[in-house]
Design a protein around this motif. Structure first.
Motif, PDB file in Angstrom:
ATOM      1  N   LEU A   3       1.446  18.509  -0.794  1.00 32.19           N
ATOM      2  CA  LEU A   3       2.777  19.166   0.164  1.00 32.19           C
ATOM      3  C   LEU A   3       4.415  19.023  -0.356  1.00 32.19           C
ATOM      4  O   LEU A   3       5.018  19.310  -0.434  1.00 32.19           O
ATOM      5  CB  LEU A   3       3.198  18.454   2.032  1.00 32.19           C
ATOM      6  CG  LEU A   3       3.373  18.922   2.937  1.00 32.19           C
ATOM      7  CD1 LEU A   3       3.297  20.826   3.008  1.00 32.19           C
ATOM      8  CD2 LEU A   3       3.646  18.703   4.558  1.00 32.19           C
ATOM      9  N   PHE A   4       4.528  17.817  -0.724  1.00 28.48           N
ATOM     10  CA  PHE A   4       6.019  17.169  -1.458  1.00 28.48           C
ATOM     11  C   PHE A   4       6.283  17.913  -2.534  1.00 28.48           C
ATOM     12  O   PHE A   4       6.861  18.623  -2.393  1.00 28.48           O
ATOM     13  CB  PHE A   4       5.580  15.678  -1.884  1.00 28.48           C
ATOM     14  CG  PHE A   4       6.820  15.712  -2.458  1.00 28.48           C
ATOM     15  CD1 PHE A   4       8.901  15.420  -1.567  1.00 28.48           C
ATOM     16  CD2 PHE A   4       7.230  15.117  -3.747  1.00 28.48           C
ATOM     17  CE1 PHE A   4       9.250  14.823  -2.823  1.00 28.48           C
ATOM     18  CE2 PHE A   4       7.824  15.027  -4.608  1.00 28.48           C
ATOM     19  CZ  PHE A   4       9.544  14.819  -4.020  1.00 28.48           C
ATOM     20  N   ARG A   7       6.850  21.632  -1.365  1.00 27.69           N
ATOM     21  CA  ARG A   7       8.460  21.881  -0.856  1.00 27.69           C
ATOM     22  C   ARG A   7       9.734  22.228  -2.082  1.00 27.69           C
ATOM     23  O   ARG A   7      10.437  22.713  -2.028  1.00 27.69           O
ATOM     24  CB  ARG A   7       8.382  20.423   0.080  1.00 27.69           C
ATOM     25  CG  ARG A   7       8.139  21.041   1.475  1.00 27.69           C
ATOM     26  CD  ARG A   7       8.299  20.078   2.500  1.00 27.69           C
ATOM     27  NE  ARG A   7       9.607  19.402   2.828  1.00 27.69           N
ATOM     28  CZ  ARG A   7      10.660  19.917   4.299  1.00 27.69           C
ATOM     29  NH1 ARG A   7       9.605  20.795   4.776  1.00 27.69           N
ATOM     30  NH2 ARG A   7      11.221  19.702   4.175  1.00 27.69           N
ATOM     31  N   PRO A 373       7.203   1.665  -6.011  1.00 25.65           N
ATOM     32  CA  PRO A 373       6.035   1.011  -5.621  1.00 25.65           C
ATOM     33  C   PRO A 373       6.848   1.223  -4.377  1.00 25.65           C
ATOM     34  O   PRO A 373       5.671   1.442  -2.126  1.00 25.65           O
ATOM     35  CB  PRO A 373       5.484  -0.125  -5.682  1.00 25.65           C
ATOM     36  CG  PRO A 373       6.320  -0.590  -6.662  1.00 25.65           C
ATOM     37  CD  PRO A 373       7.231   0.364  -6.771  1.00 25.65           C
ATOM     38  N   ARG A 374       8.102   0.479  -4.216  1.00 27.79           N
ATOM     39  CA  ARG A 374       8.516   0.546  -2.487  1.00 27.79           C
ATOM     40  C   ARG A 374       8.804   1.862  -1.846  1.00 27.79           C
ATOM     41  O   ARG A 374       9.115   2.110  -0.181  1.00 27.79           O
ATOM     42  CB  ARG A 374      10.140   0.539  -2.075  1.00 27.79           C
ATOM     43  CG  ARG A 374      10.329  -2.007  -1.817  1.00 27.79           C
ATOM     44  CD  ARG A 374      11.293  -2.076  -2.137  1.00 27.79           C
ATOM     45  NE  ARG A 374      11.622  -2.115  -4.229  1.00 27.79           N
ATOM     46  CZ  ARG A 374      12.278  -2.638  -4.325  1.00 27.79           C
ATOM     47  NH1 ARG A 374      13.335  -3.777  -3.797  1.00 27.79           N
ATOM     48  NH2 ARG A 374      12.767  -2.601  -6.027  1.00 27.79           N
ATOM     49  N   VAL A 377       6.013   9.445  -0.633  1.00 30.14           N
ATOM     50  CA  VAL A 377       6.017  10.663  -0.143  1.00 30.14           C
ATOM     51  C   VAL A 377       5.454  10.908   0.890  1.00 30.14           C
ATOM     52  O   VAL A 377       5.426  11.775   1.392  1.00 30.14           O
ATOM     53  CB  VAL A 377       6.521  12.135  -1.324  1.00 30.14           C
ATOM     54  CG1 VAL A 377       7.544  11.075  -1.915  1.00 30.14           C
ATOM     55  CG2 VAL A 377       4.930  11.367  -1.973  1.00 30.14           C
ATOM     56  N   THR A 378       4.784  10.086   0.723  1.00 30.48           N
ATOM     57  CA  THR A 378       3.362  10.801   2.389  1.00 30.48           C
ATOM     58  C   THR A 378       3.110   9.702   3.195  1.00 30.48           C
ATOM     59  O   THR A 378       4.009   8.629   3.445  1.00 30.48           O
ATOM     60  CB  THR A 378       1.906  10.026   1.203  1.00 30.48           C
ATOM     61  OG1 THR A 378       1.784   8.872   0.563  1.00 30.48           O
ATOM     62  CG2 THR A 378       1.753  11.367   0.649  1.00 30.48           C
TER      63      THR A 378
ATOM     64  N   PRO B 110       9.886  -6.437  -6.566  1.00 26.62           N
ATOM     65  CA  PRO B 110       9.261  -5.380  -5.474  1.00 26.62           C
ATOM     66  C   PRO B 110       8.625  -4.723  -6.772  1.00 26.62           C
ATOM     67  O   PRO B 110       7.243  -4.239  -5.709  1.00 26.62           O
ATOM     68  CB  PRO B 110      10.433  -4.582  -5.596  1.00 26.62           C
ATOM     69  CG  PRO B 110      11.231  -5.423  -7.234  1.00 26.62           C
ATOM     70  CD  PRO B 110      10.898  -6.738  -6.927  1.00 26.62           C
ATOM     71  N   ALA B 111       8.161  -4.815  -7.884  1.00 27.01           N
ATOM     72  CA  ALA B 111       6.642  -3.287  -8.767  1.00 27.01           C
ATOM     73  C   ALA B 111       5.638  -4.697  -9.020  1.00 27.01           C
ATOM     74  O   ALA B 111       5.634  -3.523  -9.827  1.00 27.01           O
ATOM     75  CB  ALA B 111       8.131  -3.190  -9.964  1.00 27.01           C
ATOM     76  N   TYR B 156       1.882  -4.922  -2.356  1.00 27.66           N
ATOM     77  CA  TYR B 156       3.021  -5.605  -2.725  1.00 27.66           C
ATOM     78  C   TYR B 156       4.089  -5.626  -2.168  1.00 27.66           C
ATOM     79  O   TYR B 156       3.534  -5.729  -1.037  1.00 27.66           O
ATOM     80  CB  TYR B 156       3.298  -3.744  -3.327  1.00 27.66           C
ATOM     81  CG  TYR B 156       3.449  -3.202  -4.591  1.00 27.66           C
ATOM     82  CD1 TYR B 156       4.316  -3.724  -5.844  1.00 27.66           C
ATOM     83  CD2 TYR B 156       2.740  -2.097  -4.624  1.00 27.66           C
ATOM     84  CE1 TYR B 156       3.716  -3.148  -6.675  1.00 27.66           C
ATOM     85  CE2 TYR B 156       2.373  -1.334  -5.520  1.00 27.66           C
ATOM     86  CZ  TYR B 156       2.882  -2.298  -6.394  1.00 27.66           C
ATOM     87  OH  TYR B 156       2.292  -1.680  -7.859  1.00 27.66           O
ATOM     88  N   HIS B 158       7.145  -5.293  -0.588  1.00 27.34           N
ATOM     89  CA  HIS B 158       7.463  -4.585   0.377  1.00 27.34           C
ATOM     90  C   HIS B 158       6.127  -4.193   1.695  1.00 27.34           C
ATOM     91  O   HIS B 158       7.092  -3.917   2.842  1.00 27.34           O
ATOM     92  CB  HIS B 158       8.125  -3.541   0.224  1.00 27.34           C
ATOM     93  CG  HIS B 158       7.080  -2.589  -0.852  1.00 27.34           C
ATOM     94  ND1 HIS B 158       7.071  -2.207  -1.088  1.00 27.34           N
ATOM     95  CD2 HIS B 158       6.366  -1.248   0.326  1.00 27.34           C
ATOM     96  CE1 HIS B 158       5.969  -1.226  -1.956  1.00 27.34           C
ATOM     97  NE2 HIS B 158       5.909  -0.733  -0.733  1.00 27.34           N
ATOM     98  N   ASN B 369       6.286  10.904   8.674  1.00 26.42           N
ATOM     99  CA  ASN B 369       6.708  11.541   7.761  1.00 26.42           C
ATOM    100  C   ASN B 369       8.345  11.177   7.234  1.00 26.42           C
ATOM    101  O   ASN B 369       8.810  12.838   7.658  1.00 26.42           O
ATOM    102  CB  ASN B 369       5.966  12.917   6.867  1.00 26.42           C
ATOM    103  CG  ASN B 369       5.839  12.846   5.685  1.00 26.42           C
ATOM    104  OD1 ASN B 369       6.339  12.117   5.020  1.00 26.42           O
ATOM    105  ND2 ASN B 369       4.920  12.912   5.549  1.00 26.42           N
ATOM    106  N   LEU B 371      10.322  12.014   4.908  1.00 29.95           N
ATOM    107  CA  LEU B 371      11.036  12.828   3.483  1.00 29.95           C
ATOM    108  C   LEU B 371      11.004  13.940   4.379  1.00 29.95           C
ATOM    109  O   LEU B 371      11.185  14.440   3.307  1.00 29.95           O
ATOM    110  CB  LEU B 371      10.237  12.564   2.693  1.00 29.95           C
ATOM    111  CG  LEU B 371      10.489  12.012   1.598  1.00 29.95           C
ATOM    112  CD1 LEU B 371      10.046  11.320   0.645  1.00 29.95           C
ATOM    113  CD2 LEU B 371      11.378  13.325   0.562  1.00 29.95           C
ATOM    114  N   PHE B 372       9.754  15.105   5.606  1.00 30.10           N
ATOM    115  CA  PHE B 372      10.195  16.032   5.563  1.00 30.10           C
ATOM    116  C   PHE B 372      10.444  15.653   6.672  1.00 30.10           C
ATOM    117  O   PHE B 372      10.180  17.634   7.093  1.00 30.10           O
ATOM    118  CB  PHE B 372       8.039  16.316   5.257  1.00 30.10           C
ATOM    119  CG  PHE B 372       7.632  16.159   3.737  1.00 30.10           C
ATOM    120  CD1 PHE B 372       8.436  16.842   2.544  1.00 30.10           C
ATOM    121  CD2 PHE B 372       6.956  15.713   3.916  1.00 30.10           C
ATOM    122  CE1 PHE B 372       8.062  16.055   1.807  1.00 30.10           C
ATOM    123  CE2 PHE B 372       6.365  15.047   3.087  1.00 30.10           C
ATOM    124  CZ  PHE B 372       7.217  15.247   1.596  1.00 30.10           C
TER     125      PHE B 372
END
Lengths: 378, 695
Positions: A3-4, A7, A373-374, A377-378, B110-111, B156, B158, B369, B371-372
């Protein structure tokens, strides 16, 4: 994720739509069209003849019949008539843009000789077989007036050449920039850092038209200098080798390299002072492993975006370097098209550039998610 | 290299550490000695800037580019760490000496997945295979009592909560079974109940593995609970060392004494026995006075004696075991002399009701969500659920709860930064719950003001202190000319006991306590009648906390302000508040006068909270109640009673009522409200959590 991307693609298309319209308007300004008419028709055309030619070929709205009648009857002079020609905004531009896009039927008319003519009817082809729509959506990019060939054909080989050049630039630029940046950033303030930083600042501060000229003077001049490379890359189009191709690649790569290296260095230096690096150090991890395993991935998050944004900038360098080294790619073609008022070609190149920019942005966003990883988008 | 060494694990002898800047050498630690025996836990206590973390980094030989050890020795198992090569140090770090840090989030990569970060330690130091390392990691993660270790290892940093992260950092330190563990403020960033659980864990693991510990903290109560010996530091020097009992009960240094007098212990009372703040400020490292560093702030200071010599030596206290003090006069001072009560204050009587909350609710809608934006289903965060209470004139109402309990949301709604979802807020019988701050009239805005938690971020760094206060006065439409406002500003500076010259200073030239005073002056600029103090002293040092708290109390008494004191620190709440409201996950679980809340019957959550607070008094006996797990997310609260997932009384309620229904508010004797299903007989049988043993 799907979806990302969907868009983002939607936004991309919208952006492309707006940007191409702007370019379309700019290239279709009256002075450009006048030049086009004169070079296509004949250089001694009067203003009225130019306007007539433009309307006959679908670029502008037809002239006022009354004006033509008055002129033909001698009621007004040539000069008076040309003053009355509309050289400003013409609403026809919207229809032209729609035709160019391929969402509006191409114009057709019958000329004085009784021949069917139109946007979609190529010279010498049967008018009956011509499609109704012919725009970029149908794959018709128009006719390049300079190359005397369809734009798709002319631009295709150019894009291949430029693509190869860009690939080589990336292969040289990104690894060396990252190595320089990481080496400089891992021990901030050390002699190594100072040296590499000076180097990268120097390269970013030297634009391609300076470094390119310098390189040609130093490495290729037949009278003085080193004679290591060839000053022209024309032969590289068929048979690229180190001698004829390295200089143009280096010229573009050096400029972008300094910038990416600076970003990587800053990011690396910051990561190296982070607390988790101290944790790793006090865990007993060796310095090499701290840099490779703990710092690198975190340090690459910021420069990755920069690298992706660097692509559009490379297009800049491509124009200069291709012209300088006579390498016939998109940049060289752009210069030729601009110089010779090849409107369809200019439009096509701008569409290509817009897509290059937007696609790299998309890749940069997606890649960012994988590196960090932080962010999800889902 | 786990040898059979039986001498002291760590011996620091006359250690001096300096930082070198372009201008000068700044001594951070001077003449510091401490000895840690096998299995012993030594606490290092002091205010920020006293050099305690520098000692820890000195032991790790990780002082950065500017720091250098300029004198003394650090011996680990008899070997001098100062003389080791980088390679030798690398073998000791992580395997023999491990460190636990203050901010768990920042200390984990963090990674990188947790498993990888943990497995690295045995792989480096013991050269074991990946599988073995994974087994070990799994075992240690189980040891630190994390649920579902396999899932944790695969996440991870976080994705874990603060408490879980800190357990991972502890696991990281224990991976190689070190002989010495250095804990640098390991629980400062955590909530009290989580802190209690982590401290418990550290103690247990210390016993299990027989690890020696160097425990660095500014919290005397925490040191009392965890350590065998203590070393009090002041301005780069150890001023007193000894066993916990000796130092806590028979202190031999004026600074230690002053420190104990400035923290709210049970029995302190804002009216009868106010706290005694240490006068003056902590000296900057390059502005230390001659002679005794504490001299200028000391009650026992004797001119010509305490400042005569360059440095005061450390001396043994006769009769005690390894108890030493850095004071010339400790043999002369009568340490048992009762504190001459400097001032007692009259108890002010609460007046009429100023503020009334009625079934206030605040829900946030969060897009699943982010972001959207619009797509995805909406989730509702119930930040405040049916909040009802009254606050009277010149009353202090404390709002207590851990992070995420909704206390800050409540403050935002009251201030008008957010509008309420439902219910009402009555200020002088006017509804203000749905008026955002931009629409409130000047008087309302001036009436309800706030003192913020972090004084370092809430002052504009590029405006002078005076200008900022005058700006507030302008906004409150106070005074007709700049001159009038200037006079008012100077009066406000007097009110918060700052010198008038500070009007021309920039915030960066002020210390934390001074900045907080400016924050208070600004809040009171419009003659505020309700002041919301959101953790006003938690970012300050212990000795400064007392002074700032006192100041707030004094202004409140004079101006008859209603003070809503938001805090997680129950000791200070007990000291200064008239009434206490305990919140959990947006619900008010208990509300009553301070005496009612701090004595049984308790709400089970209040009981756990009280038990979790470390108290720096050897006479106090506490029941240990350790809450399991973390606070549930407000996005997905448990069904029925919000506290049921962690409640130890849950099985005393028949019929699984706790799972099904939100308990009703029960009104006990004296208007004391508790939101709980427990039967009256259970409430009556509750034991007090804190008992002060008779001397």
């Amino acid at each position: 994720m799907g979806l990302f991307i969907l868009r983002r693609v939607g936004v991309m298309l919208l952006t492309a739509f707006c940007l191409t319209f702007i370019v379309f308007v700019m290239t279709n300004l009256y002075p450009n069209l006048e030049k086009l008419a004169k070079s296509e028709g004949n250089f001694r055309m009067t203003d009225i003849e130019v306007a007539t030619w433009l309307s006959n070929n679908g670029y502008r709205s037809p002239l006022d019949d009354q004006l033509l009648a008055d002129l033909n009857a001698g009621r007004i002079t040539q000069a008076e008539a040309s003053e009355q020609v509309n050289t400003g905004f013409d609403p026809r531009i919207f229809r032209n843009y729609a035709e160019w896009l391929g969402v509006y039927p191409g114009w057709t008319r019958v000329d004085r000789d009784g021949n069917q003519r139109g946007r979609c009817i190529l010279p010498g082809s049967d008018p009956a077989e011509a499609p109704t729509f012919c725009g970029v959506l149908q794959g018709h990019w128009g006719w390049s007036t300079v190359s005397k060939a369809p734009v798709t054909e002319a631009l295709g080989t150019r894009m291949g050449n430029t693509g190869f050049l860009m690939l080589c630039v990336m292969l040289l630029m990104i690894p060396s920039a990252l190595i320089v940046g990481v080496l400089a950033g891992m021990r901030e303030g050390s002699a190594l850092d100072r040296t590499l930083s000076t180097f990268s600042i120097t390269t970013t501060a030297t634009p391609e038209y300076v470094s390119g000229v310098l390189f040609i003077a130093i490495f290729t001049s037949s009278a003085v200098g080193l004679k290591w490379f060839k000053g022209t890359a024309t032969s590289a189009m068929e048979n690229p080798n180190f001698e004829n191709f390295f200089l143009p690649v280096l010229t573009i790569a050096l400029y972008g390299m300094g910038y990416i290296a600076r970003m990587t260095r800053a990011s690396m230096a910051e990561v190296m002072t982070a607390q988790y690096i101290r944790t790793a150090r006090l865990k007993g991890v060796s310095f090499g492993n701290i840099v490779m395993k703990h710092a690198l991935r975190n340090a690459l998050i910021a420069p990755f975006t920069v690298i992706m944004l660097q692509f559009p900038w490379l297009l800049n360098g491509v124009v200069i370097v291709e012209t300088l080294f006579q390498y016939k790619g998109v940049g060289w073609e752009l210069v030729r098209a601009a110089g010779n008022n090849d409107i369809e070609m200019l439009l096509a190149i701008s569409v290509v550039s817009v897509f290059v920019v937007l696609v790299t942005q998309l890749i940069s966003d997606i890649g960012y998610v994988y590196l960090n990883p932080r962010i999800s988008v889902t | 290299m786990k040898d059979d060494y039986d001498g002291p694990i760590l011996e620091i002898e006359d250690l001096s550490i300096s930082f070198f800047t372009r201008l000068r050498e700044i001594p951070a630690v001077m003449d510091f000695s401490v000895r840690v025996r096998p299995g012993e836990a030594v606490g290092l206590v002091g205010e920020s800037g006293c050099g305690k973390s520098t000692v820890a980094l000195g032991v790790m030989q990780d002082l950065g580019k500017n720091g250098r050890i300029v004198g003394g020795s650090i011996k680990f198992k008899g070997r001098n760490l100062n003389k080791m090569s980088q390679e030798e140090l690398r073998h000791i770090r992580g395997s023999e000496i491990a460190m636990i840090y203050q901010e768990p989030m920042a200390s984990l990569n963090p990674a990188m997945k947790i498993s990888k970060q943990l497995m690295e330690v045995p792989m480096i130091h013991k050269g074991v295979s990946k599988e073995e390392a994974y087994e070990r990691a799994l075992q240690v993660v189980t040891d630190v009592k994390l649920p579902d270790p396999k899932r944790i290892l695969d996440s991870y940093p976080h994705q874990l909560s603060g408490g879980q992260q800190q357990r991972i950092v502890i696991a990281l330190a224990l991976m190689a079974e070190p002989a010495l563990l250095i804990l640098d403020e390991p629980t400062t960033a955590l909530d009290v109940t989580v802190e209690a659980a982590v401290v418990q864990l550290v103690k247990e693991l210390g016993e299990k593995y027989g690890t020696s510990m160097l425990f660095i903290s500014h919290n005397l109560g925490l040191v009392l609970e965890t350590c065998d010996r203590i070393c009090v530091m002041y301005s780069g020097e150890a001023v007193e060392t000894g066993s916990i009992e000796d130092v806590f009960d028979k202190m031999q240094h004026p600074y230690t004494q002053a420190l104990f007098r400035s923290i709210p212990l049970p029995g302190a009372d804002k009216n009868a026995r106010p706290l005694v703040a240490i006068p003056g400020n902590f000296p900057l490292p390059h502005e230390r006075p001659p002679g005794c560093n504490f001299g200028p702030r000391c009650d026992y200071f004797e001119e010509g004696r305490c400042d005569a010599m360059d440095r005061i030596p450390m001396e043994d206290v006769p009769g005690d075991d390894r108890h030493r003090s850095r004071c010339l006069k400790f043999k002369e001072i009568d340490w048992n002399a009762p504190l001459v009560s400097t001032s007692t204050n009259e108890k002010s009587e609460p007046g009429k009701v100023v503020l009334k909350m009625d079934n206030l609710k605040k829900y946030y809608e969060v897009a699943a969500n982010a972001l959207f934006g619009s797509s995805g289903e909406k989730k509702v965060v119930k930040a405040n659920e049916t909040l009802s209470f009254e606050a009277r004139e010149s009353e202090t109402l404390a709002i207590v709860g851990e992070s995420g309990c909704g206390k800050s949301t409540f403050a935002k709604v009251l201030m008008g930064l957010e509008t309420a979802t439902d219910g009402q807020i009555l200020l002088d019988n006017r509804n203000i719950e749905s008026t955002p701050i931009e629409k409130r009239d000047t008087q309302t805005v001036a009436d309800v003001q706030m003192v913020f938690q972090n004084p370092f971020d809430t002052l504009n760094p590029s405006m002078t202190v005076g200008r900022q206060i005058m700006r507030a006065l302008e906004i409150f439409e106070h005074g007709n000319s700049d001159e009038e406002r200037r006079q008012e500003m100077l009066r406000l500076l007097d009110l918060v006991k700052l010198p008038r010259a500070f009007a021309e200073r920039m915030p960066r030239q002020l210390s934390g306590g001074q900045k907080q005073r400016v924050g208070i002056a600004r809040a009171f600029a419009g003659g505020a009648r309700i002041v919301v103090a959101d953790e006003p002293v938690s970012a300050l040092d212990v000795s400064v906390q007392a002074a700032v708290t006192d100041l707030l109390m004094e202004i409140q008494r004079e101006q008859k302000t209603t003070l809503l004191f938001i805090s997680h620190d129950l000791s200070i709440v007990r000291y200064l508040s008239d009434r206490v409201m305990v919140m959990y996950l947006g619900h008010v679980v208990e509300l009553g006068t301070t005496d009612q809340v701090f004595a049984p019957p308790y709400h089970p959550y209040t009981e756990a909270l009280l038990s979790a607070v470390p108290i720096a008094d050897t006479h106090v006996e506490k029941t240990h109640i350790v809450l399991e797990g973390d606070i549930p997310s407000a996005m997905n609260p448990p069904s029925g009673c919000p506290f049921q997932t962690r409640c130890r009384w849950k099985d005393k309620v028949p019929g699984g009522l706790c799972d099904k229904e939100v308990p009703p508010v029960r009104v006990m004797a004296g208007g004391h409200q508790i939101k709980c299903h427990l039967a009256d007989t259970e409430f009556d049988a509750m034991e007090p959590v804190i008992k002060i043993a008779a001397e």
